[in-house]
Scaffold this motif. Structure first.
Motif, PDB file in Angstrom:
ATOM      1  N   ALA A 163     106.912  44.407  39.874  1.00  0.00           N
ATOM      2  CA  ALA A 163     106.770  45.746  39.298  1.00  0.00           C
ATOM      3  C   ALA A 163     105.371  46.018  38.766  1.00  0.00           C
ATOM      4  O   ALA A 163     104.919  47.161  38.772  1.00  0.00           O
TER       5      ALA A 163
ATOM      6  N   ALA B 114     113.177  50.378  35.900  1.00  0.00           N
ATOM      7  CA  ALA B 114     112.945  49.400  36.964  1.00  0.00           C
ATOM      8  C   ALA B 114     112.987  47.984  36.407  1.00  0.00           C
ATOM      9  O   ALA B 114     113.559  47.074  37.016  1.00  0.00           O
TER      10      ALA B 114
ATOM     11  N   ARG C 113     104.426  52.472  39.365  1.00  0.00           N
ATOM     12  CA  ARG C 113     105.572  52.953  40.127  1.00  0.00           C
ATOM     13  C   ARG C 113     105.158  53.735  41.372  1.00  0.00           C
ATOM     14  O   ARG C 113     105.989  54.090  42.186  1.00  0.00           O
TER      15      ARG C 113
ATOM     16  N   TYR D 163     109.319  42.042  45.737  1.00  0.00           N
ATOM     17  CA  TYR D 163     110.316  43.114  45.821  1.00  0.00           C
ATOM     18  C   TYR D 163     111.341  42.808  46.912  1.00  0.00           C
ATOM     19  O   TYR D 163     112.553  42.941  46.721  1.00  0.00           O
TER      20      TYR D 163
END
Length: 546
Positions: A490, A426, A362, A498
């Motif tokens: 991710a 996420a 992240r 993304y």
């Protein structure tokens, strides 16, 4: 009687710890039609052979022994067979005792006080067969026993690589045998007056010894013997060879008892906490250098004379009840075994303990609940942090966020994806974005969505606004495709993926707004407030769980 059983080349191998007088029973190998008893006597090896007669007579003593074993094997009492096998062993030894005494007296090394490792591993061997003579057992010397002898001797070990800094291999003839620590495979020996531990390979388990040699070599390369941060593990002291072949290894001898042998009830809680901390520190230091302990259990933790805890046995594998088989020889398996060791030491599991650490997936600092305040996530390398998040306490706690029973999101795989709270959210959000984008054509055309009721993959029947379906292969393929894209975004950090997901979400929002005003246009008397209300109703309907 204590015994251990395994399968070896069609024989049932049973370690027997008792025997009459000074005879040391090493093992008993039983088959359908034969029984072989291996024992040591005055540094000599004797093999007692019992063969089931094909056509026994009424008073055949050998046949009667096999009959007893067969009846005991069918007995509902599991201990009955062990007891019967012990009786058969004692009977066979008693029948052969006179012959063995005569052979031992004539052997040139039978009275020697000092025995080399070579002599212990390759002792003078005699094979005796028990037969029935006049209704009694009688021992007869056999000449051909090479096949069984080769099974009892350590096999040659093919070591892949030996560092130049490693000591030269020591001939077994130069090492003095002192004591048998475990079934003839782990021995207490003396090398130039220094007490060592010798470990030999066994048939079918050569890879375990090779792994231990490799791990202890890594420890020696990463820490000097006197380095203050060196974990308490045995020191690798070189290989042992015999007949120009490597047959085992030497490591430092640690005098003491393992945790299983100690009376923890008589040990203070302060001392048990010290051992817990020492075990944790040793495992942490190994993991920081990319080394996995492997077979975590109380028997592999030695407490020395100074009351310090040492980790031993790096052969890998796993033990039921301590490390799950699928986690064997992994960081996660070590951590699972560590938690169970703490419970064994009487340490109460701590309340859910929250910590913050940097999540590389992240790219930000996140909060995680690891279940034990003594486990410091921040001290672990990234691979170990992921394993910490797979602990049972954390995985159980985050079930509500995992959506395992939802049919529009593939459940997160904690082995592939970080399961800190930020990554789980996420994962869920990105999968929902892709799922919602997939059904935009249906929503534009006001077509019912095919659904699979939550937690019921085999539903059937008719629907009203939606259509139930009995086949869900299409859904599995759809979720696999979405999960693959989300993993690239991710987990692998693909900025392009993304951006593509955000582009799809932006298109979904725009198409939702357009649909809203199309609906509003069909209503002649709708004011602005009604339009806004209709918009939110449609957004809520489209984004709710199918």
């Amino acid at each position: 009687m204590s015994s251990q059983e395994a399968e070896t080349d069609g024989f049932e191998v049973v370690e027997v710890l008792t025997g009459p007088d000074e005879f040391e029973v090493v093992e008993v190998l039983t088959g359908r039609d034969d029984c072989r008893i291996v024992l040591n006597y005055h540094h000599l090896r004797f093999i007692l052979n019992l063969l089931k007669p094909e056509s026994p007579e009424d008073d055949d003593a050998v046949a009667n022994l096999f009959l007893k074993l067969e009846e005991a094997e069918d007995d509902s009492d599991e201990l009955r067979y062990d007891q019967c096998l012990e009786e058969v062993t004692d009977t066979a030894i008693s029948a052969c005792k006179g012959t063995m005494n005569s052979l031992a007296a004539a052997a040139p090394t039978s009275n020697s006080k000092q025995v080399s490792l070579e002599d212990f591993l390759y002792p003078t061997t005699f094979s005796l067969q028990l037969r029935t003579v006049n209704g009694k057992l009688q021992a007869v010397k056999m000449d051909d026993y090479s096949e069984l002898t080769s099974m009892l001797e350590p096999p040659p070990l093919m070591v892949d690589s030996i560092p130049r800094s490693a000591p030269a291999a020591t001939p077994s003839i130069e090492i003095e045998f002192m004591d048998d620590l475990f079934m003839g495979k782990v021995l207490k020996v003396s090398q130039h007056g220094q007490v060592r531990v010798f470990k030999s390979a066994t048939h079918g388990n050569e890879d375990q010894l090779k792994r231990e040699i490799s791990v202890l070599q890594q420890v020696s390369e990463k820490w000097d013997p006197d380095h203050p941060d060196r974990p308490r593990v045995p020191q690798f002291l070189g290989l042992v060879k015999s007949r120009d072949q490597v047959i085992g290894m030497l490591e430092s001898f640690i005098e003491g008892k393992n945790l299983y042998e100690l009376s923890l009830a008589d040990t203070s809680s302060t001392q048990r906490r010290i051992w817990k901390r020492q075990i944790e520190q040793a495992i942490t230091r190994l993991h920081e250098r990319g080394i996995v302990w492997g077979d975590v259990k109380p028997e592999n933790v030695l407490i020395d004379k100074a009351a310090d805890a040492w980790l031993v046995d790096f052969g890998g594998s796993s033990t039921d009840g301590w490390v799950d088989e699928e986690l064997a020889e992994t960081v996660e398996g070590d951590l699972q075994g560590l938690l169970r060791l703490k419970e064994f030491l009487g340490m109460r599991p701590a309340d859910m303990y929250w910590q913050t650490f940097f999540c590389s997936a992240r790219k930000l600092r996140v909060v995680a609940c690891v279940g034990d305040s003594s486990v410091k996530v921040a001290d672990y390398p990234p691979a170990s942090k992921q394993a910490l998040l797979m602990l049972e306490a954390w995985q159980a706690r985050q079930k509500l966020q995992r959506f395992n029973d939802y049919e529009h999101i593939q459940p997160i795989n904690p082995r592939l994806v970080c399961t800190c709270m930020s990554c789980v959210l996420a994962w869920n959000n990105l999968n929902v974005v892709l799922d919602l984008a997939h059904w935009q054509n249906h929503l534009d055309n006001r077509q019912p969505l095919p659904i699979i009721p939550r937690g019921n993959n085999n539903s059937s029947g008719g629907g009203t606004a939606a259509t139930l379906t009995t086949t869900h292969e299409w859904n599995t393929q759809l979720l696999d495709a979405h999960a693959s894209i989300v993993r690239r975004a991710a987990v692998e950090g693909s900025q392009l993926c993304y951006a593509r997901i955000l582009q799809a979400h932006l298109r979904t929002l725009s198409r939702t707004i357009v649909r809203n005003f199309r609906v509003a246009a069909t209503a002649e008397e709708e004011d602005d407030d009604d339009n806004l209300l209709a918009f939110f109703r449609i957004v809520f309907f489209n984004s709710r769980t199918r």
